[in-house]
Design a protein around this motif. Structure first.
Motif, PDB file in Angstrom:
ATOM      1  N   ASP A   1      -8.218  -3.327   8.307  1.00 49.41           N
ATOM      2  CA  ASP A   1      -7.835  -4.183   9.299  1.00 49.41           C
ATOM      3  C   ASP A   1      -7.738  -5.668   8.766  1.00 49.41           C
ATOM      4  O   ASP A   1      -6.862  -6.735   8.569  1.00 49.41           O
ATOM      5  CB  ASP A   1      -8.367  -4.167  10.569  1.00 49.41           C
ATOM      6  CG  ASP A   1      -7.904  -2.868  11.535  1.00 49.41           C
ATOM      7  OD1 ASP A   1      -7.348  -2.109  10.999  1.00 49.41           O
ATOM      8  OD2 ASP A   1      -8.490  -2.452  12.519  1.00 49.41           O
ATOM      9  N   LEU A   2      -8.865  -6.142   8.162  1.00 47.60           N
ATOM     10  CA  LEU A   2      -9.109  -7.468   7.759  1.00 47.60           C
ATOM     11  C   LEU A   2      -8.416  -7.760   6.465  1.00 47.60           C
ATOM     12  O   LEU A   2      -7.995  -8.755   5.969  1.00 47.60           O
ATOM     13  CB  LEU A   2     -10.594  -7.714   7.430  1.00 47.60           C
ATOM     14  CG  LEU A   2     -11.527  -7.915   8.905  1.00 47.60           C
ATOM     15  CD1 LEU A   2     -13.065  -7.923   8.429  1.00 47.60           C
ATOM     16  CD2 LEU A   2     -11.294  -9.213   9.513  1.00 47.60           C
ATOM     17  N   LEU A   3      -8.191  -6.658   5.842  1.00 48.07           N
ATOM     18  CA  LEU A   3      -7.566  -6.581   4.291  1.00 48.07           C
ATOM     19  C   LEU A   3      -5.999  -6.584   4.268  1.00 48.07           C
ATOM     20  O   LEU A   3      -5.294  -6.673   3.473  1.00 48.07           O
ATOM     21  CB  LEU A   3      -8.146  -5.516   3.440  1.00 48.07           C
ATOM     22  CG  LEU A   3      -9.687  -5.884   2.776  1.00 48.07           C
ATOM     23  CD1 LEU A   3     -10.087  -4.587   1.972  1.00 48.07           C
ATOM     24  CD2 LEU A   3      -9.907  -7.013   1.815  1.00 48.07           C
ATOM     25  N   HIS A   4      -5.497  -5.827   5.380  1.00 50.20           N
ATOM     26  CA  HIS A   4      -4.186  -5.465   5.422  1.00 50.20           C
ATOM     27  C   HIS A   4      -3.162  -6.616   5.040  1.00 50.20           C
ATOM     28  O   HIS A   4      -2.341  -6.202   4.201  1.00 50.20           O
ATOM     29  CB  HIS A   4      -3.963  -5.038   6.906  1.00 50.20           C
ATOM     30  CG  HIS A   4      -2.667  -4.222   7.105  1.00 50.20           C
ATOM     31  ND1 HIS A   4      -1.294  -4.747   7.219  1.00 50.20           N
ATOM     32  CD2 HIS A   4      -2.278  -2.813   6.956  1.00 50.20           C
ATOM     33  CE1 HIS A   4      -0.519  -3.938   7.233  1.00 50.20           C
ATOM     34  NE2 HIS A   4      -0.987  -2.925   7.107  1.00 50.20           N
ATOM     35  N   SER A   5      -2.982  -7.868   5.383  1.00 46.25           N
ATOM     36  CA  SER A   5      -2.259  -8.850   5.079  1.00 46.25           C
ATOM     37  C   SER A   5      -2.507  -9.300   3.630  1.00 46.25           C
ATOM     38  O   SER A   5      -1.403  -9.354   2.978  1.00 46.25           O
ATOM     39  CB  SER A   5      -2.290  -9.940   5.888  1.00 46.25           C
ATOM     40  OG  SER A   5      -3.651 -10.663   5.883  1.00 46.25           O
ATOM     41  N   PHE A   6      -3.637  -9.198   3.222  1.00 44.58           N
ATOM     42  CA  PHE A   6      -3.728  -9.378   1.730  1.00 44.58           C
ATOM     43  C   PHE A   6      -3.036  -8.041   0.906  1.00 44.58           C
ATOM     44  O   PHE A   6      -2.469  -8.425  -0.041  1.00 44.58           O
ATOM     45  CB  PHE A   6      -5.369  -9.384   1.426  1.00 44.58           C
ATOM     46  CG  PHE A   6      -5.917  -9.515   0.076  1.00 44.58           C
ATOM     47  CD1 PHE A   6      -5.351 -10.556  -0.842  1.00 44.58           C
ATOM     48  CD2 PHE A   6      -6.399  -8.193  -0.507  1.00 44.58           C
ATOM     49  CE1 PHE A   6      -5.855 -10.474  -2.234  1.00 44.58           C
ATOM     50  CE2 PHE A   6      -6.700  -8.258  -1.846  1.00 44.58           C
ATOM     51  CZ  PHE A   6      -6.527  -9.331  -2.606  1.00 44.58           C
ATOM     52  N   LEU A   7      -3.483  -7.128   1.343  1.00 40.77           N
ATOM     53  CA  LEU A   7      -3.003  -6.041   0.526  1.00 40.77           C
ATOM     54  C   LEU A   7      -1.387  -6.059   0.661  1.00 40.77           C
ATOM     55  O   LEU A   7      -0.719  -5.816  -0.489  1.00 40.77           O
ATOM     56  CB  LEU A   7      -3.252  -4.521   1.107  1.00 40.77           C
ATOM     57  CG  LEU A   7      -4.795  -4.337   1.229  1.00 40.77           C
ATOM     58  CD1 LEU A   7      -5.098  -2.981   2.194  1.00 40.77           C
ATOM     59  CD2 LEU A   7      -5.539  -4.406  -0.039  1.00 40.77           C
ATOM     60  N   ILE A   8      -0.615  -6.224   1.887  1.00 41.70           N
ATOM     61  CA  ILE A   8       0.894  -6.372   1.802  1.00 41.70           C
ATOM     62  C   ILE A   8       1.259  -7.614   0.711  1.00 41.70           C
ATOM     63  O   ILE A   8       2.187  -7.597  -0.129  1.00 41.70           O
ATOM     64  CB  ILE A   8       1.091  -6.763   3.374  1.00 41.70           C
ATOM     65  CG1 ILE A   8       1.020  -5.541   4.060  1.00 41.70           C
ATOM     66  CG2 ILE A   8       2.919  -6.905   3.054  1.00 41.70           C
ATOM     67  CD1 ILE A   8       1.387  -4.481   3.480  1.00 41.70           C
ATOM     68  N   LYS A   9       0.453  -8.768   0.854  1.00 39.53           N
ATOM     69  CA  LYS A   9       0.945  -9.916   0.001  1.00 39.53           C
ATOM     70  C   LYS A   9       0.724  -9.490  -1.560  1.00 39.53           C
ATOM     71  O   LYS A   9       1.576  -9.922  -2.280  1.00 39.53           O
ATOM     72  CB  LYS A   9       0.168 -11.134   0.408  1.00 39.53           C
ATOM     73  CG  LYS A   9       0.312 -12.249  -0.421  1.00 39.53           C
ATOM     74  CD  LYS A   9      -0.457 -13.415  -0.207  1.00 39.53           C
ATOM     75  CE  LYS A   9      -0.156 -14.850  -1.027  1.00 39.53           C
ATOM     76  NZ  LYS A   9      -0.960 -16.008  -0.614  1.00 39.53           N
ATOM     77  N   ALA A  10      -0.223  -8.797  -1.763  1.00 43.48           N
ATOM     78  CA  ALA A  10      -0.528  -8.414  -3.023  1.00 43.48           C
ATOM     79  C   ALA A  10       0.420  -7.410  -3.652  1.00 43.48           C
ATOM     80  O   ALA A  10       0.895  -7.870  -4.991  1.00 43.48           O
ATOM     81  CB  ALA A  10      -1.813  -7.855  -3.314  1.00 43.48           C
ATOM     82  N   LEU A  11       0.707  -6.465  -2.970  1.00 39.90           N
ATOM     83  CA  LEU A  11       2.341  -5.817  -3.391  1.00 39.90           C
ATOM     84  C   LEU A  11       3.409  -6.598  -3.726  1.00 39.90           C
ATOM     85  O   LEU A  11       4.031  -6.237  -4.736  1.00 39.90           O
ATOM     86  CB  LEU A  11       2.237  -4.493  -2.324  1.00 39.90           C
ATOM     87  CG  LEU A  11       1.150  -3.464  -2.287  1.00 39.90           C
ATOM     88  CD1 LEU A  11       1.428  -2.740  -1.063  1.00 39.90           C
ATOM     89  CD2 LEU A  11       1.307  -2.727  -3.557  1.00 39.90           C
ATOM     90  N   GLU A  12       3.551  -7.493  -2.586  1.00 41.06           N
ATOM     91  CA  GLU A  12       4.818  -8.253  -2.789  1.00 41.06           C
ATOM     92  C   GLU A  12       4.864  -9.269  -4.150  1.00 41.06           C
ATOM     93  O   GLU A  12       5.752  -9.247  -4.883  1.00 41.06           O
ATOM     94  CB  GLU A  12       5.003  -9.235  -1.625  1.00 41.06           C
ATOM     95  CG  GLU A  12       5.205  -8.359  -0.373  1.00 41.06           C
ATOM     96  CD  GLU A  12       5.376  -9.568   0.892  1.00 41.06           C
ATOM     97  OE1 GLU A  12       4.576 -10.504   0.638  1.00 41.06           O
ATOM     98  OE2 GLU A  12       5.929  -9.245   1.963  1.00 41.06           O
ATOM     99  N   CYS A  13       3.752  -9.568  -4.646  1.00 45.19           N
ATOM    100  CA  CYS A  13       3.454 -10.541  -5.639  1.00 45.19           C
ATOM    101  C   CYS A  13       3.612  -9.597  -6.986  1.00 45.19           C
ATOM    102  O   CYS A  13       4.129 -10.195  -7.992  1.00 45.19           O
ATOM    103  CB  CYS A  13       2.061 -10.979  -5.590  1.00 45.19           C
ATOM    104  SG  CYS A  13       1.844 -12.278  -4.434  1.00 45.19           S
ATOM    105  N   GLN A  14       3.124  -8.449  -6.674  1.00 45.88           N
ATOM    106  CA  GLN A  14       3.235  -7.644  -8.034  1.00 45.88           C
ATOM    107  C   GLN A  14       4.609  -7.089  -8.174  1.00 45.88           C
ATOM    108  O   GLN A  14       5.031  -6.950  -9.400  1.00 45.88           O
ATOM    109  CB  GLN A  14       2.261  -6.444  -7.710  1.00 45.88           C
ATOM    110  CG  GLN A  14       0.767  -6.925  -7.959  1.00 45.88           C
ATOM    111  CD  GLN A  14      -0.291  -5.771  -7.657  1.00 45.88           C
ATOM    112  OE1 GLN A  14      -0.674  -4.913  -8.572  1.00 45.88           O
ATOM    113  NE2 GLN A  14      -0.578  -5.548  -6.570  1.00 45.88           N
ATOM    114  N   LEU A  15       5.360  -6.913  -7.137  1.00 47.56           N
ATOM    115  CA  LEU A  15       6.713  -6.650  -7.429  1.00 47.56           C
ATOM    116  C   LEU A  15       7.615  -7.820  -7.904  1.00 47.56           C
ATOM    117  O   LEU A  15       8.627  -7.472  -8.722  1.00 47.56           O
ATOM    118  CB  LEU A  15       7.496  -6.274  -6.015  1.00 47.56           C
ATOM    119  CG  LEU A  15       7.269  -4.780  -5.414  1.00 47.56           C
ATOM    120  CD1 LEU A  15       7.469  -4.784  -3.899  1.00 47.56           C
ATOM    121  CD2 LEU A  15       7.597  -3.786  -5.999  1.00 47.56           C
TER     122      LEU A  15
END
Length: 238
Positions: free
Chosen positions: A157-171
């Motif tokens: 739950d605490l990491l969720h927004s970071f994980l989404i942003k990281a995927l966006e950045c990698q795309l």
């Protein structure tokens, strides 16, 4: 990013942003960040040499995503799924001072070799993670052990927004999003698939068994799993 930047530029910029990242985690959990840790200068040198060697162009590539860096693997070198010994011997990049060799990297080394070698493989793929920073937890003996982002609900739950942003950045590296290869056919694939249902990052996600699962529990079937990897990466049967 404008068209004058290379994939290497974008990945190295992403690493630089990770160096400035701080995360709130539950008690007993901690982040291992190779880009801001005690060996950050060495990691910067190694990652810069690696990405300049293989990614100094603007060619679209497909993502191969593990869950998160192992504390004695990528969290040491800063290069996903490349252990120190193989990184030095196979790329010519000097990583003197690192002495970590991982079975997972050994399996992937064989897959990459059979695919056609590092130059060909890295021209087609970017290897990374859903959670690009390493995670550890303190066990009942008081020792730090590897941890995955999905192991604890509060952690996720605490990491969720970071994980989404990281995927966006990698795309934004310039990724061919027609297919993503997910290393870890269980929880990592489940989470990535669920995210993709809402975000539509990828047209298709192909699950692959984790090399650790293969080497530790199915050592006699490594060639079978390697063929499965190669068939998927080559797009056979899609």
């Amino acid at each position: 990013m404008n068209g004058q930047t290379t994939v290497a530029d974008r990945i190295l910029q992403f690493n630089g942003e990770l160096a400035e990242t701080t995360l709130e985690l539950p008690p007993g959990f901690a982040v291992i960040n190779p880009f801001s840790g005690p060996q950050k200068e060495r990691v910067h040198e190694v990652t810069t040499a690696f990405y300049r060697k293989y990614y100094d162009d603007d060619r679209p590539r497909r993502l191969v995503l593990g869950s998160s860096p192992a504390r004695r693997g990528t969290a040491v070198t800063g290069v996903p799924f490349e252990d120190a010994k193989l990184l030095e011997s196979e790329t010519g990049v000097d990583v003197d001072g690192y002495a970590v060799s991982r079975p997972s990297a050994g399996f992937l080394h064989d897959v990459i070799r059979q695919y056609g070698g590092r130059k060909r493989f890295y021209a087609d793929f970017v290897m990374s993670f859903v959670c690009p920073l390493g995670l550890v937890r303190t066990n009942t003996q008081g020792r730090e052990v590897n941890c995955n982002y999905y192991e604890n609900k509060k952690l996720l739950d605490l990491l969720h927004s970071f994980l989404i942003k990281a995927l966006e950045c990698q795309l934004a590296f310039g990724i061919d999003a027609s297919v993503c290869y997910c290393i870890g056919s269980g929880e990592n694939f489940s989470f990535l698939s669920k995210v993709n249902e809402g975000q539509r990052f990828f047209q298709k996600i192909v699950p692959l068994e984790h090399p650790r699962f293969i080497t530790q529990y199915n050592g006699g079937r490594t060639e079978e799993f390697a063929e499965k990897y190669l068939s998927a990466l080559r797009g056979e049967g899609n």
